[in-house]
Scaffold this motif. Structure first.
Motif, short mmCIF file in Angstrom:
data_model
loop_
_atom_site.label_atom_id
_atom_site.label_comp_id
_atom_site.label_asym_id
_atom_site.label_seq_id
_atom_site.Cartn_x
_atom_site.Cartn_y
_atom_site.Cartn_z
N TRP A 194 0.83 -1.22 0.00
CA TRP A 194 0.00 0.00 0.00
C TRP A 194 0.86 1.27 0.00
N LEU A 195 2.10 1.15 0.50
CA LEU A 195 2.98 2.34 0.52
C LEU A 195 3.34 2.79 -0.90
N GLU A 213 -7.42 4.83 1.06
CA GLU A 213 -7.70 3.61 1.81
C GLU A 213 -6.45 2.75 1.91
N VAL A 214 -6.08 2.43 3.13
CA VAL A 214 -4.92 1.55 3.34
C VAL A 214 -5.44 0.12 3.48
N LYS A 215 -4.98 -0.72 2.54
CA LYS A 215 -5.32 -2.15 2.65
C LYS A 215 -4.06 -2.87 3.08
N CYS A 216 -4.14 -3.41 4.28
CA CYS A 216 -2.94 -3.94 4.90
C CYS A 216 -3.31 -5.28 5.52
N GLN A 221 -8.30 0.54 6.36
CA GLN A 221 -8.51 1.75 7.15
C GLN A 221 -8.52 2.95 6.21
N LYS A 222 -9.41 3.90 6.48
CA LYS A 222 -9.49 5.07 5.60
C LYS A 222 -8.84 6.29 6.25
N PHE A 223 -8.10 7.03 5.43
CA PHE A 223 -7.43 8.25 5.91
C PHE A 223 -7.71 9.38 4.93
N ASP A 227 -3.59 14.29 5.61
CA ASP A 227 -3.30 14.00 7.03
C ASP A 227 -2.31 12.85 7.14
N LEU A 228 -2.56 11.82 6.35
CA LEU A 228 -1.68 10.65 6.39
C LEU A 228 -0.25 11.05 5.99
N THR A 229 -0.17 11.89 4.95
CA THR A 229 1.15 12.35 4.48
C THR A 229 1.89 13.06 5.61
N LYS A 230 1.18 13.96 6.29
CA LYS A 230 1.83 14.71 7.39
C LYS A 230 2.33 13.76 8.47
N GLN A 231 1.59 12.68 8.68
CA GLN A 231 1.95 11.78 9.78
C GLN A 231 3.07 10.81 9.44
#
Ligand SMILES: [Zn+2]
Ligand SMILES: [Zn+2]
Length: 334
Positions: A194-195, A213-216, A221-223, A227-231
């Motif tokens: 997913w990365l 959407e992160v499929k892991c 999980q949805k982001f 926001d996800l980038t910042k984190q």
């Protein structure tokens, strides 16, 4: 930081020029020049999608046959770029073999061959099943510097002079996405494919307010992308890798090379002769190690690898290296 591109010369500095650039995050590579590439594994050769040829002196293009031999019968699009007369040179190579029976191949191999002129490109396609006869008339496009533009990187060129037109190349990553592993773990996520999708979203200018959407594993999980980038990501300048092979030492070459390779992370540059033999270098339209070092310093490159040493200096490679590095350090201080 893990670099996205891992350039390496295929051979030692006295052997044929060829710079292999595999991608760290993908099973893919590009190559600058195709000298003898027998020391490159078939597995590596099959990663190559784009081939950039500086000029067709034999030591820079003899590896074409090896590459073609390995891709024959495969389902692949190969993109080749070279200077004036390149189409004629490739057609000459293809005409050197008999191609009856290839119509039975079920896979489709296509060569997309582009000839680079000062301000235009000529492209012609060759399909293996059609015995590599040109598919159509050549197509002409206007062109300025950029040979290949993908979301994450570009390849640029300049037409240089080596008693014939010779291309210098630069691969430029647009920006670099560093993943902060602890932050990924902190969100309860695992490192996974997913990365690659996440990076692709950034390179494709996906709206930062959009959902990602992160499929892991079994988890989903949805982001919000921004926001996800910042984190989890740190964005830093992209890598720049440059390759200059076979050029005369003159004003217009110097200017063009310095502009093209400016601030490269790594410059690979021919340094065929020692400065004491500069008259021979001049006659053969090559650089001396000192001249190569001066160009690298003027262009403020971060790392310099001189190569393509004349066989007359066998056993004295360290002298060519030292001469280039000394001149580079001197020019950096100017
Ligand atoms: Zn050469
Ligand atoms: Zn040459």
């Amino acid at each position: 930081m893990r670099p996205s591109f891992l350039p390496r010369l295929v051979n030692g500095p006295f052997d044929d020029p060829s710079l292999f650039i595999p991608f760290f995050f993908e099973k893919r590579a590009v190559i600058f020049d195709l000298g003898d590439i027998y020391s490159l594994s078939p597995r590596d050769i099959l990663k190559i999608s784009h081939i950039f040829i500086s000029h067709t002196h034999m030591d820079h293009f003899i590896g074409f046959d090896r590459l073609l031999r390995l891709v024959l019968g495969r389902d692949q699009d190969l993109y080749l770029f070279g200077p004036e007369n390149f189409i004629k040179n490739v057609e000459g190579k293809l005409a050197g073999y008999s191609w009856n029976l290839v119509e039975n191949y079920t896979n489709q191999l296509i060569l997309h061959v582009t000839e680079v002129h000062e301000d235009y490109l000529l492209t012609k396609d060759y399909i293996c099943q059609n015995e590599f006869l040109p598919d159509s008339k050549e197509v002409k496009h206007a062109f300025k510097e950029t040979l290949l533009k993908e979301p994450s990187f570009s390849v640029l060129t300049r037409v240089l002079d080596h008693s014939l037109p010779c291309l210098g190349f630069t691969l430029e990553e647009r920006f670099h996405v560093n993943i902060i592993k602890d932050a990924v773990a902190g969100l309860g996520l695992e490192i996974g494919p997913w990365l690659a999708e996440f990076k692709q979203a950034l390179f494709n200018h996906q709206n930062p307010d959009s959902e990602f959407e992160v499929k892991c594993g079994k988890q989903q999980q949805k982001f919000i992308l921004g926001d996800l980038t910042k984190q989890i990501a740190l964005i830093t300048p992209g890598q720049k890798i440059s390759y200059i092979a076979d050029v005369a030492y003159n004003e217009s070459n110097m200017e063009n090379i310095v502009e093209l390779v400016k601030d490269s992370d790594h410059l690979f540059i021919e340094a065929s002769f020692l400065e004491k033999d500069k008259d021979v270098a001049e006659k053969k339209c090559h650089l001396t190690a000192r001249q190569a070092g001066l160009i690298a310093g003027r262009a403020r490159v971060k790392q310099l690898t001189p190569f393509h040493f004349s066989p007359r200096y066998q056993g004295q490679g360290h002298m060519l290296e030292k001469e280039a590095i000394d001149a580079y350090n001197y020019a950096l201080k100017q």
